[in-house]
Write a protein that holds these residues in place. Structure first.
Motif, PDB file in Angstrom:
ATOM      1  N   UNK A  95      -2.141  48.162   6.042  1.00 42.49           N
ATOM      2  CA  UNK A  95      -1.749  48.919   4.779  1.00 42.49           C
ATOM      3  C   UNK A  95      -0.430  48.355   3.958  1.00 42.49           C
ATOM      4  N   UNK A  96       0.858  47.759   4.735  1.00 36.07           N
ATOM      5  CA  UNK A  96       1.855  46.998   3.471  1.00 36.07           C
ATOM      6  C   UNK A  96       0.861  45.835   3.528  1.00 36.07           C
ATOM      7  N   UNK A 117      -0.303  45.972  -0.019  1.00 35.74           N
ATOM      8  CA  UNK A 117       1.119  46.845  -0.551  1.00 35.74           C
ATOM      9  C   UNK A 117       1.769  45.237  -1.602  1.00 35.74           C
ATOM     10  N   UNK A 118       1.408  44.555  -0.679  1.00 37.80           N
ATOM     11  CA  UNK A 118       2.506  43.682  -0.810  1.00 37.80           C
ATOM     12  C   UNK A 118       1.498  42.452  -1.381  1.00 37.80           C
ATOM     13  N   UNK A 119       0.482  42.449  -1.203  1.00 34.04           N
ATOM     14  CA  UNK A 119      -0.890  41.050  -2.234  1.00 34.04           C
ATOM     15  C   UNK A 119      -0.601  42.015  -3.758  1.00 34.04           C
ATOM     16  N   UNK A 120      -0.451  43.134  -3.104  1.00 33.23           N
ATOM     17  CA  UNK A 120      -0.692  44.188  -4.707  1.00 33.23           C
ATOM     18  C   UNK A 120       0.720  43.518  -5.487  1.00 33.23           C
TER      19      UNK A 120
END
Length: 169
Positions: free
Chosen positions: A1-2, A5-8
């Motif tokens: 999930x991390x 969120x980094x990609x987003x």
């Protein structure tokens, strides 16, 4: 999930935090140049039909005004598209579009009725062109232009630094 969120977060910053102002100015110059040039080409192709009924300005003959308009539309469009003398090249089209808007607003072109609710005529075109040319006049040509490369050449010839001489191109 991390990772997601980094990609987003990276994507968000890429799409909102970065500016592509030089590419945007190039696009705007090419877009308005092509759009304005088409009028010059149409006027040139239909010169004999348009020359007698073209609006006059400053006491000039209709065919003289049409020739001047064709020169403005073609030459200034080319200069704007390549980014050479860009700010100067926007002034004649602005003046010509102000004159066109004047003729439209004052019903001096009887075959064009544009500001009524029933109208489908493109009377807003001169105002749109004025706005785009004013944007280019204020924003400048950007780094993807002959103006910028000539400026760099002159600055380098004088032995100066680009960052000192050119203010946020």
């Amino acid at each position: 999930m991390n990772k997601f969120s980094d990609f987003i977060a990276r994507s968000f910053l890429r799409f909102t935090g970065y500016t592509y102002s030089n590419m945007a100015r190039l696009f705007m110059r090419l877009f308005v140049g092509i759009m304005f040039m088409q009028f010059g080409i149409r006027h040139l192709v239909h010169f004999s039909e348009l020359s007698s009924g073209f609006p006059t300005l400053l006491g000039l003959a209709p065919d003289t005004c049409l020739i001047i308009m064709i020169i403005v539309e073609l030459v200034c469009s080319l200069l704007i598209m390549v980014g050479f003398l860009t700010r100067i090249a926007t002034i004649p089209p602005i003046i010509s579009m102000i004159a066109a808007e004047y003729y439209i607003l004052h019903d001096l072109l009887p075959h064009i009725s544009v500001y009524g609710i029933e109208s489908t005529q493109p009377g807003y075109l001169p105002v749109m062109f004025i706005g785009i040319f004013l944007f280019i006049l204020l924003a400048g040509p950007g780094k993807i232009s002959l103006d910028y490369f000539i400026s760099l050449f002159i600055i380098n010839r004088q032995g100066k630094d680009e960052h000192e001489e050119l203010d946020e191109v």
